[in-house]
Write an enzyme that holds these catalytic residues in place. Structure first.
Site, PDB file in Angstrom:
ATOM      1  CE1 TYR A  40      -4.056  -1.951   0.092  1.00 33.18           C
ATOM      2  CE2 TYR A  40      -2.650  -3.446   1.330  1.00 33.18           C
ATOM      3  CZ  TYR A  40      -3.805  -3.214   0.612  1.00 33.18           C
ATOM      4  OH  TYR A  40      -4.686  -4.233   0.395  1.00 33.18           O
ATOM      5  N   GLY A  41       1.814   1.330   0.943  1.00 36.20           N
ATOM      6  CA  GLY A  41       2.640   2.533   1.044  1.00 36.20           C
ATOM      7  C   GLY A  41       3.426   2.775  -0.235  1.00 36.20           C
TER       8      GLY A  41
ATOM      9  N   GLY B  46       0.712  -7.096   0.396  1.00 40.75           N
ATOM     10  CA  GLY B  46      -0.365  -7.714   1.163  1.00 40.75           C
ATOM     11  C   GLY B  46      -1.712  -7.699   0.453  1.00 40.75           C
TER      12      GLY B  46
ATOM     13  N   GLY C 235      -7.864 -10.346   2.991  1.00 38.48           N
ATOM     14  CA  GLY C 235      -9.296 -10.569   2.837  1.00 38.48           C
ATOM     15  C   GLY C 235     -10.029  -9.396   2.223  1.00 38.48           C
TER      16      GLY C 235
ATOM     17  CB  VAL D 141      16.614  -4.115  -0.844  1.00 29.51           C
ATOM     18  CG1 VAL D 141      17.699  -3.190  -0.312  1.00 29.51           C
ATOM     19  CG2 VAL D 141      15.950  -3.525  -2.078  1.00 29.51           C
TER      20      VAL D 141
ATOM     21  CD  GLU E 284     -12.082 -11.370   9.277  1.00 27.90           C
ATOM     22  OE1 GLU E 284     -11.963 -12.221   8.413  1.00 27.90           O
ATOM     23  OE2 GLU E 284     -11.175 -10.554   9.541  1.00 27.90           O
TER      24      GLU E 284
ATOM     25  CG  HIS F 295      -4.140  -6.732  10.920  1.00 26.07           C
ATOM     26  ND1 HIS F 295      -5.365  -6.547  11.527  1.00 26.07           N
ATOM     27  CD2 HIS F 295      -4.410  -7.305   9.720  1.00 26.07           C
ATOM     28  CE1 HIS F 295      -6.330  -7.004  10.744  1.00 26.07           C
ATOM     29  NE2 HIS F 295      -5.782  -7.481   9.640  1.00 26.07           N
TER      30      HIS F 295
ATOM     31  CG  ASN G 177      -9.928  -5.641   9.144  1.00 29.68           C
ATOM     32  OD1 ASN G 177     -10.845  -5.232   9.846  1.00 29.68           O
ATOM     33  ND2 ASN G 177      -9.760  -6.905   8.882  1.00 29.68           N
TER      34      ASN G 177
ATOM     35  CG  PHE H 148      -6.098  -2.559   3.163  1.00 30.74           C
ATOM     36  CD1 PHE H 148      -6.879  -1.657   2.479  1.00 30.74           C
ATOM     37  CD2 PHE H 148      -6.473  -3.907   3.137  1.00 30.74           C
ATOM     38  CE1 PHE H 148      -8.033  -2.048   1.803  1.00 30.74           C
ATOM     39  CE2 PHE H 148      -7.615  -4.320   2.470  1.00 30.74           C
ATOM     40  CZ  PHE H 148      -8.410  -3.370   1.805  1.00 30.74           C
TER      41      PHE H 148
HETATM   42  P1  FDA Z   1       2.954  -4.769   2.424  1.00 30.32           P
HETATM   43  O1  FDA Z   1       3.326  -5.904   3.305  1.00 30.32           O
HETATM   44  O2  FDA Z   1       1.626  -4.772   1.794  1.00 30.32           O
HETATM   45  O3  FDA Z   1       4.028  -4.644   1.246  1.00 30.32           O
HETATM   46  C1  FDA Z   1       5.412  -4.751   1.445  1.00 30.32           C
HETATM   47  C2  FDA Z   1       6.072  -5.300   0.188  1.00 30.32           C
HETATM   48  O4  FDA Z   1       7.486  -5.147   0.308  1.00 30.32           O
HETATM   49  C3  FDA Z   1       5.820  -6.792  -0.038  1.00 30.32           C
HETATM   50  O5  FDA Z   1       5.370  -6.991  -1.350  1.00 30.32           O
HETATM   51  C4  FDA Z   1       7.192  -7.435   0.197  1.00 30.32           C
HETATM   52  O6  FDA Z   1       7.421  -8.586  -0.591  1.00 30.32           O
HETATM   53  C5  FDA Z   1       8.139  -6.312  -0.180  1.00 30.32           C
HETATM   54  N1  FDA Z   1       9.453  -6.396   0.485  1.00 30.32           N
HETATM   55  C6  FDA Z   1       9.703  -6.627   1.799  1.00 30.32           C
HETATM   56  N2  FDA Z   1      11.028  -6.627   2.048  1.00 30.32           N
HETATM   57  C7  FDA Z   1      11.647  -6.396   0.860  1.00 30.32           C
HETATM   58  C8  FDA Z   1      13.012  -6.297   0.465  1.00 30.32           C
HETATM   59  N3  FDA Z   1      14.012  -6.414   1.348  1.00 30.32           N
HETATM   60  N4  FDA Z   1      13.302  -6.065  -0.852  1.00 30.32           N
HETATM   61  C9  FDA Z   1      12.289  -5.944  -1.756  1.00 30.32           C
HETATM   62  N5  FDA Z   1      10.969  -6.033  -1.437  1.00 30.32           N
HETATM   63  C10 FDA Z   1      10.653  -6.254  -0.139  1.00 30.32           C
HETATM   64  N6  FDA Z   1      -5.757  -5.709   6.096  1.00 30.32           N
HETATM   65  C11 FDA Z   1      -6.962  -5.123   5.910  1.00 30.32           C
HETATM   66  O7  FDA Z   1      -7.081  -3.901   6.021  1.00 30.32           O
HETATM   67  N7  FDA Z   1      -8.050  -5.884   5.580  1.00 30.32           N
HETATM   68  C12 FDA Z   1      -7.988  -7.242   5.467  1.00 30.32           C
HETATM   69  O8  FDA Z   1      -8.984  -7.903   5.168  1.00 30.32           O
HETATM   70  C13 FDA Z   1      -6.720  -7.869   5.707  1.00 30.32           C
HETATM   71  N8  FDA Z   1      -6.593  -9.229   5.662  1.00 30.32           N
HETATM   72  C14 FDA Z   1      -5.346  -9.813   5.728  1.00 30.32           C
HETATM   73  C15 FDA Z   1      -5.212 -11.184   5.518  1.00 30.32           C
HETATM   74  C16 FDA Z   1      -3.940 -11.764   5.491  1.00 30.32           C
HETATM   75  C17 FDA Z   1      -3.790 -13.244   5.290  1.00 30.32           C
HETATM   76  C18 FDA Z   1      -2.779 -10.941   5.661  1.00 30.32           C
HETATM   77  C19 FDA Z   1      -1.405 -11.529   5.611  1.00 30.32           C
HETATM   78  C20 FDA Z   1      -2.924  -9.578   5.874  1.00 30.32           C
HETATM   79  C21 FDA Z   1      -4.195  -9.003   5.913  1.00 30.32           C
HETATM   80  N9  FDA Z   1      -4.356  -7.627   6.098  1.00 30.32           N
HETATM   81  C22 FDA Z   1      -5.603  -7.060   5.966  1.00 30.32           C
HETATM   82  C23 FDA Z   1      -3.204  -6.760   6.394  1.00 30.32           C
HETATM   83  C24 FDA Z   1      -2.717  -5.930   5.198  1.00 30.32           C
HETATM   84  O9  FDA Z   1      -2.584  -6.740   4.061  1.00 30.32           O
HETATM   85  C25 FDA Z   1      -1.377  -5.269   5.573  1.00 30.32           C
HETATM   86  O10 FDA Z   1      -1.586  -4.460   6.705  1.00 30.32           O
HETATM   87  C26 FDA Z   1      -0.823  -4.407   4.442  1.00 30.32           C
HETATM   88  O11 FDA Z   1      -0.600  -5.164   3.286  1.00 30.32           O
HETATM   89  C27 FDA Z   1       0.473  -3.721   4.858  1.00 30.32           C
HETATM   90  O12 FDA Z   1       0.811  -2.781   3.856  1.00 30.32           O
HETATM   91  P2  FDA Z   1       2.270  -2.206   3.714  1.00 30.32           P
HETATM   92  O13 FDA Z   1       2.257  -1.165   2.660  1.00 30.32           O
HETATM   93  O14 FDA Z   1       2.763  -1.819   5.069  1.00 30.32           O
HETATM   94  O15 FDA Z   1       3.207  -3.440   3.278  1.00 30.32           O
END
Ligand code: FDA
Length: 491
Positions: A15-16, A100, A105, A235, A347, A430, A468, A470
């Site tokens: 997302y970020g 993510g 979900g 990285v 949920e 999360h 949740n 995101f």
């Molecule tokens: P996010 O984790 O999305 O992205 C980080 C990216 O950086 C990844 O693609 C990763 O591979 C990459 N990366 C990491 N280290 C790296 C490196 N060293 N070099 C290169 N790339 C690298 N939230 C919600 O609001 N509603 C929901 O229904 C759900 N349900 C849910 C289910 C499940 C199974 C999970 C695992 C999570 C959820 N979430 C959720 C949580 C939500 O998905 C989560 O909070 C966000 O994806 C976090 O967003 P970010 O931008 O922080 O990082």
């Protein structure tokens, strides 16, 4: 070693990262995004459903990694779901272009304004609720299920039963918006299009229906022509150079995880969006290995967003039941946040196992009264999480209270089948915090002790947001990048 100079690098495509990419590209900046996971759209590899996980379902693992029922062996592959195991908690994350958003979900919940104000006292809540939250709901294509469809569809029996039972126990329920396209789901139900949510697809990716980031923010950013995404680029460490630019040591891998090339990227501006755990790993490892400066607040105020999983089995399965057919997309929630004794949100989760297991599953979201801390262990070269049972005491109390009240009103037992006595304190979807906005960074995500480094992801949120996360992560990223661009940080 290949050596490349680029003006702006974003690490991570969740997302970020996706928000930062779009707004910078719209402002005419050239951006390179490095993502360790696969570009699934380009690779054209199908996702698996819950009942039959294939190689695309897990990040370089020999066995499937769902929260339960892992009987499947796998060929190691750069799959879509990863699990980071710590002593008292396991953290699931998405891998691939879209982060993510590919595995979650899709529940798109705006936090309660009162709690948002408590967590972020320095942010202008009015501006968030009138501008940033509506903006991100629009960009993320958030929609709500049609009430008649919900009432009629056999795949939502688990929600209808869950809501009825909650009401009987005196709880308040709420409709939960989602980024899954409910019009598409209606067509699935009528067999007009291929099935996804109605074919047990979710945590291993959705082949159809879900508006993940590759279909929203990232697609728009690519359409500007200013974004280049390099997938399977991990990285390893970051170095700060004398001229305040950064050098990234990057490994390009193939889909079996084998090193293809060592690469070096030099950039003037660096945005860390590797997700809470990824960003902390990069900062703390780079600090330990090459004197990379980090502020003392890095790693502090980490939390699991109060995630606590629990479940109930029915005493009389045939009289209640949750249905053999279940959509993977949750649309109902129980809102007990205003109860001063037991504040939580949960949920009403599906458990699509292909048969009626007469089990109700709940993912509670609680307050995080006691926060954890993340540090780096030089010997094992991995993160250490200062987090144990003492951090989840109140969460467990809430889960106990909830299950007892539900069972008293409706019958049933605590679910012993799924996890440890029916309580999954160790299941975390999360992870939040560790690089808190305004503490480890300035008010817009610029890291303290640095001139050209920004953190824009879940690590900015201090361990809890009450729903949740995101929608909040996306809104904060919008707010930060807009202001950073305005302040001419990327000229
Ligand atoms: P996010 O984790 O999305 O992205 C980080 C990216 O950086 C990844 O693609 C990763 O591979 C990459 N990366 C990491 N280290 C790296 C490196 N060293 N070099 C290169 N790339 C690298 N939230 C919600 O609001 N509603 C929901 O229904 C759900 N349900 C849910 C289910 C499940 C199974 C999970 C695992 C999570 C959820 N979430 C959720 C949580 C939500 O998905 C989560 O909070 C966000 O994806 C976090 O967003 P970010 O931008 O922080 O990082």
């Amino acid at each position: 070693t290949e050596n490349t100079d680029v003006p702006i690098v974003i690490i991570g495509s969740g997302y970020g990262g996706a928000v930062s990419a779009l707004r910078l590209c719209e402002a005419g900046k050239k951006v390179v995004m490095l993502e360790m996971g696969l570009n699934w759209e380009k690779a054209g590899i199908p996702f698996s459903n819950l009942l039959k996980p294939g190689k695309s379902s897990a990040w370089l693992k020999k066995k499937s990694i769902a929260p339960f029922m892992n009987i499947f062996s796998l060929t190691p592959f750069t799959g879509i779901l990863d699990r980071l195991d710590f002593e008292h908690i396991n953290i699931w994350v998405g891998r691939g272009v879209g982060g993510g958003s590919l595995v979650n979900g899709g529940m798109a919940v705006t936090p309660k304004e009162s709690y948002f104000k408590e967590i972020f006292p320095d942010l202008d809540a009015d501006k968030f609720y009138s501008h940033y939250f509506p903006l991100v709901r629009e960009e993320l294509k958030v929609n709500v299920i049609d009430e008649q469809f919900l009432k009629d569809c056999p795949y939502y029996k688990f929600t209808r039963v869950g809501e009825e039972e909650a009401h009987k126990a005196g709880f308040k329920t709420m409709r939960v918006p989602n980024v899954y396209d409910f019009k598409y789901m209606e067509k699935e139900f009528r067999n007009e299009v291929p099935r996804s949510a109605l074919n047990t697809e979710v945590i291993y990716g959705n082949n159809y229906g879900k508006n993940s980031l590759d279909k929203t923010y990232l697609r728009k950013a690519l359409e500007t022509g200013n974004l280049e995404i390099l997938d399977l680029h991990r990285v390893q460490t970051i170095q700060l150079n004398d001229d305040k630019s950064y050098t990234l040591n990057v490994q390009q891998i193939d889909t079996s995880g084998i090193l293809v090339a060592d690469k070096v990227f030099n950039c003037k501006k660096l945005i860390l969006s590797a997700g809470t755990m990824g960003t902390l790993q990069l900062l703390l490892q780079s600090h330990a290995e090459n004197n990379f400066p980090v502020h003392e607040k890095i790693g502090k105020k980490w939390g699991n967003n109060g995630n606590f999983m629990t479940g109930r089995n029915w005493v009389k399965p045939l009289s209640g039941g949750t249905g053999a057919k279940q959509s993977t997309i949750p649309v109902g929630g129980i809102d007990n946040w205003e109860d001063p004794e037991h504040p939580f949100f949960t949920e009403i989760a599906p458990l699509p196992m292909g048969m009626d297991v007469a089990t109700a599953l709940y993912l509670l979201i609680n307050r995080v009264d006691k926060k954890g801390e993340v540090t780096y262990n030089k010997t094992s070269q991995s993160l250490t999480l200062n987090w144990d049972k003492s951090n989840t005491v109140k969460m467990k109390e809430n889960a106990q209270y909830f299950i007892r009240k539900m069972n008293k009103a409706n019958g049933g037992t605590r679910s012993h089948l799924l996890f440890n006595n029916g309580f999954g304190a160790d299941i975390c979807y999360h992870p939040l915090g560790g690089c808190v906005l305004g503490e480890a960074t300035n008010e817009f995500g610029k890291l303290k002790n640095h001139e050209n480094l920004y953190v824009l992801d879940g690590s900015l949120i201090p361990g809890t947001i009450g729903v949740n996360p995101f929608v909040t992560i996306t809104a904060i990223a919008e707010y930060c990048i807009e202001n950073l661009i305005k302040q001419n940080e990327f000229v």
